[in-house]
Structure formats: C-alpha cells, structure tokens
Design an enzyme around this catalytic site. Structure first.
Site, PDB file in Angstrom:
ATOM      1  N   ALA A  18      -6.938 -11.744   4.213  1.00 43.79           N
ATOM      2  CA  ALA A  18      -6.463 -13.294   4.187  1.00 43.79           C
ATOM      3  C   ALA A  18      -6.161 -14.826   3.378  1.00 43.79           C
ATOM      4  O   ALA A  18      -5.752 -15.151   3.685  1.00 43.79           O
ATOM      5  CB  ALA A  18      -7.043 -13.832   5.558  1.00 43.79           C
ATOM      6  N   ASN A  19      -6.361 -13.147   2.507  1.00 43.13           N
ATOM      7  CA  ASN A  19      -6.926 -15.090   0.835  1.00 43.13           C
ATOM      8  C   ASN A  19      -4.769 -14.596   0.396  1.00 43.13           C
ATOM      9  O   ASN A  19      -4.969 -16.245  -0.663  1.00 43.13           O
ATOM     10  CB  ASN A  19      -7.747 -14.423  -0.160  1.00 43.13           C
ATOM     11  CG  ASN A  19      -7.626 -13.491  -0.797  1.00 43.13           C
ATOM     12  OD1 ASN A  19      -6.956 -11.914   0.008  1.00 43.13           O
ATOM     13  ND2 ASN A  19      -7.400 -12.616  -2.090  1.00 43.13           N
ATOM     14  N   THR A  20      -4.341 -14.544   0.647  1.00 44.69           N
ATOM     15  CA  THR A  20      -2.809 -14.265   0.183  1.00 44.69           C
ATOM     16  C   THR A  20      -1.708 -13.433   1.327  1.00 44.69           C
ATOM     17  O   THR A  20      -2.363 -12.982   1.863  1.00 44.69           O
ATOM     18  CB  THR A  20      -3.133 -13.666  -1.296  1.00 44.69           C
ATOM     19  OG1 THR A  20      -1.958 -13.460  -1.678  1.00 44.69           O
ATOM     20  CG2 THR A  20      -3.297 -11.968  -1.110  1.00 44.69           C
ATOM     21  N   GLY A  23      -1.377 -11.983   5.266  1.00 49.47           N
ATOM     22  CA  GLY A  23      -2.180 -12.363   6.336  1.00 49.47           C
ATOM     23  C   GLY A  23      -2.965 -14.369   6.028  1.00 49.47           C
ATOM     24  O   GLY A  23      -3.754 -14.612   6.564  1.00 49.47           O
ATOM     25  N   TYR A 171       0.408   5.434  -0.301  1.00 48.78           N
ATOM     26  CA  TYR A 171       0.768   4.409   0.360  1.00 48.78           C
ATOM     27  C   TYR A 171       1.680   5.274   2.107  1.00 48.78           C
ATOM     28  O   TYR A 171       1.047   4.094   3.229  1.00 48.78           O
ATOM     29  CB  TYR A 171       1.607   3.320  -0.104  1.00 48.78           C
ATOM     30  CG  TYR A 171       2.033   2.175   0.560  1.00 48.78           C
ATOM     31  CD1 TYR A 171       0.689   1.157   1.183  1.00 48.78           C
ATOM     32  CD2 TYR A 171       3.448   1.785   0.982  1.00 48.78           C
ATOM     33  CE1 TYR A 171       0.910   0.314   1.724  1.00 48.78           C
ATOM     34  CE2 TYR A 171       2.888   0.987   2.102  1.00 48.78           C
ATOM     35  CZ  TYR A 171       2.307  -0.173   2.389  1.00 48.78           C
ATOM     36  OH  TYR A 171       2.505  -1.003   3.138  1.00 48.78           O
TER      37      TYR A 171
END
Length: 287
Positions: A18-20, A23, A171
């Site tokens: 959640a830093n970028t 998120g 991925y």
C-alpha cells in the site's frame, strides 16, 4: 466507481503493497472511511511517505506502516506475529502487493519470484492471520488478481520455472494461482462469515511494469487509455466495503461487478492440488 458510502470506523484493515499504486489509493479510500489501516510493505521509507500523505489528507491518524517482505517467509511470519500481538481485531485483509515481468530470480526461500510473492507469500500471510479474521467476523479477504489469469496455467511439473521461464507467462501463472486460491479458500470458509473474493483492477498506470523497459515505454505511449491508480483501486474498495457483498464469496470481479473467469480458474481439482502443494512448499498444515 465504488458507489458504497459505507463507513469503517472501528474496523482494522491490512493492505499489502500500500505504499504505491492502487494499494496506496485503496488505503487512502479506506482511511477516508474511518478505518485503522495497516500499510504492509517492503520499503518502509516509501510507506511512511505514503501514510503521512494519507493522514494529512484524510485527517485519519490511524494509518500505520509495518514492514512486510513477501519474498521472505521469515519477514511474513514476523509481520504476522507483531500484528497479532498489537491488534485484537482484523476485519479486512487486502492481498494487493505483486511483482510483474520480473527477470528470472528466486525468493529468499527458493521460490520463483512471481509465484513466491504474488501467490505463496499471500497464501502464508492469510494462513497466519485467518484465526484473527474469524474472531472478528464478519470479515473479508480480497485478493488482487488480473485479467492476465486467462493466460496462466499451474505447471505443477515446473512451478519454479527451472526448466523453462518466460516472465510474462510467470506473471499470468501467479495471477491464476490467486483466482484458484480464492476459490478454494472461499469453499473452506463457508459458514464462518469470512468471505474471500478476487478481482481484476484494470490496466493501471503504476510501477508494476518497472522491470520491463519495453512495457514501461508502452505504458507511457498508451497512458491515455490506462486507468489512474485511483480508478484502478475502485474494485478493491468495492470488494472490501460494498454492503451487497456481505455474503458473497468465491467470486471474481472487474469494474465493480462480477466478471468472467477462465475455465482453468474454475477447476476445483487444480485449486485443491495447488492448495496442498502450497502447504508443502511453505511447510504448513492448513486443513
């Protein structure tokens, strides 16, 4: 757009990565609704900058940063241990963090990076926090997958890409694993008032493509057609708060509505096998 006006006062939320990107925007939205938000990320300095910005903008001082490296099971266990010692409740777990198009490499535990971070890391985290979620029910688990799951398959004979590796496909495989994990988790949690749903956020302008110069260039060229991180966060927020989803579980959403799941994503036998193999790889018993 998530149209729910639900408030989250008194609710505790964990959001990984959640830093970028989406998120961070999910954290911003849930903080605005009054939740106590745990920003769980590897880069604590970046996390603190994001949390500080969210606290200032929303006026919600209960946005807290905790270190979590999903590429290291020791870090995951430490995060969970500290959380359980400090927090008495957990109402929403959003497994959002992910890596994409990573050059071939292994996690600290020897797992292929996409599978290790995107699937196994979140599998272990959910396992460690599940009892707290059950105690806090009604509770929700939200797994951020992708439309890319349509291109994935679970290659049990070569899970870690030792025989052949394509980072785009790796991925896709990990995003299919997210869908299958959600499906089997929801089945096992029936009757507990803990729900599990997965989602496709859309094609978003974010740092997720940073490991591919070609994709970074394409993202810039076609940025007009991409969602902003705030737009990309809408379905995560919807799955976390929408009142109409109170008893909905095991579903896959896109643009805040149910979406088509690939046939491989609906294969219950593969889901069960992936569950058991994941437990073996992580050295846990989850019955």
């Amino acid at each position: 757009t998530c149209k729910s006006a639900a408030k989250l006062d008194g609710k505790v939320v964990i959001i990984t990565g959640a830093n970028t990107g989406i998120g961070k925007e999910t954290a911003r939205d849930l903080a605005r609704r009054g939740a106590r938000v745990i920003v769980a990320c590897r880069d604590v300095a970046k996390g603190e900058a994001a949390a500080s910005e969210i606290r200032a903008e929303t006026g919600n001082q209960q946005v807290i940063v905790k270190k979590l490296d999903l590429a290291n099971t020791k870090s995951i266990r430490e995060f969970a241990e500290n959380f359980l010692a400090e927090e008495k409740e957990l109402h929403i777990l959003i497994n959002n963090a992910g890596v994409m198009l990573y050059p071939y490499s292994k996690t600290a535990d020897g797992f292929e990076m996409h599978l290790g971070v995107n699937h196994l890391g979140h599998f272990l985290l959910t396992f460690l926090l599940l009892e707290r979620l059950r105690q806090s029910a009604p509770a929700r688990i939200v797994n951020v997958s992708s439309l890319a799951h349509h291109g994935g398959r679970i290659r049990f004979h070569d899970l870690h890409g030792d025989k052949s590796y394509n980072r785009g496909l790796a991925y896709c495989h990990s995003k299919l694993a997210n869908v299958l994990f959600t499906r089997e988790l929801a089945r096992r949690l029936q009757g507990t008032k803990v729900t599990a749903n997965s989602l496709h956020p859309g094609s978003v302008r974010s740092e997720l493509v940073r490991h591919s110069s070609v994709m970074t260039w394409l993202w810039k060229v076609f940025s007009f057609f991409l969602k902003t991180p705030s737009e990309g966060a809408q379905t995560s927020v919807y799955c976390a708060v929408a009142e109409e989803l109170d008893s909905v579980t095991g579903q896959y959403f896109s643009d805040c509505q149910p979406a088509y799941v690939s046939p491989r994503g609906r294969d219950d036998e593969t889901a069960k096998k992936l569950w058991h193999v994941s437990c073996e790889l992580l050295g846990i018993q989850w019955d």
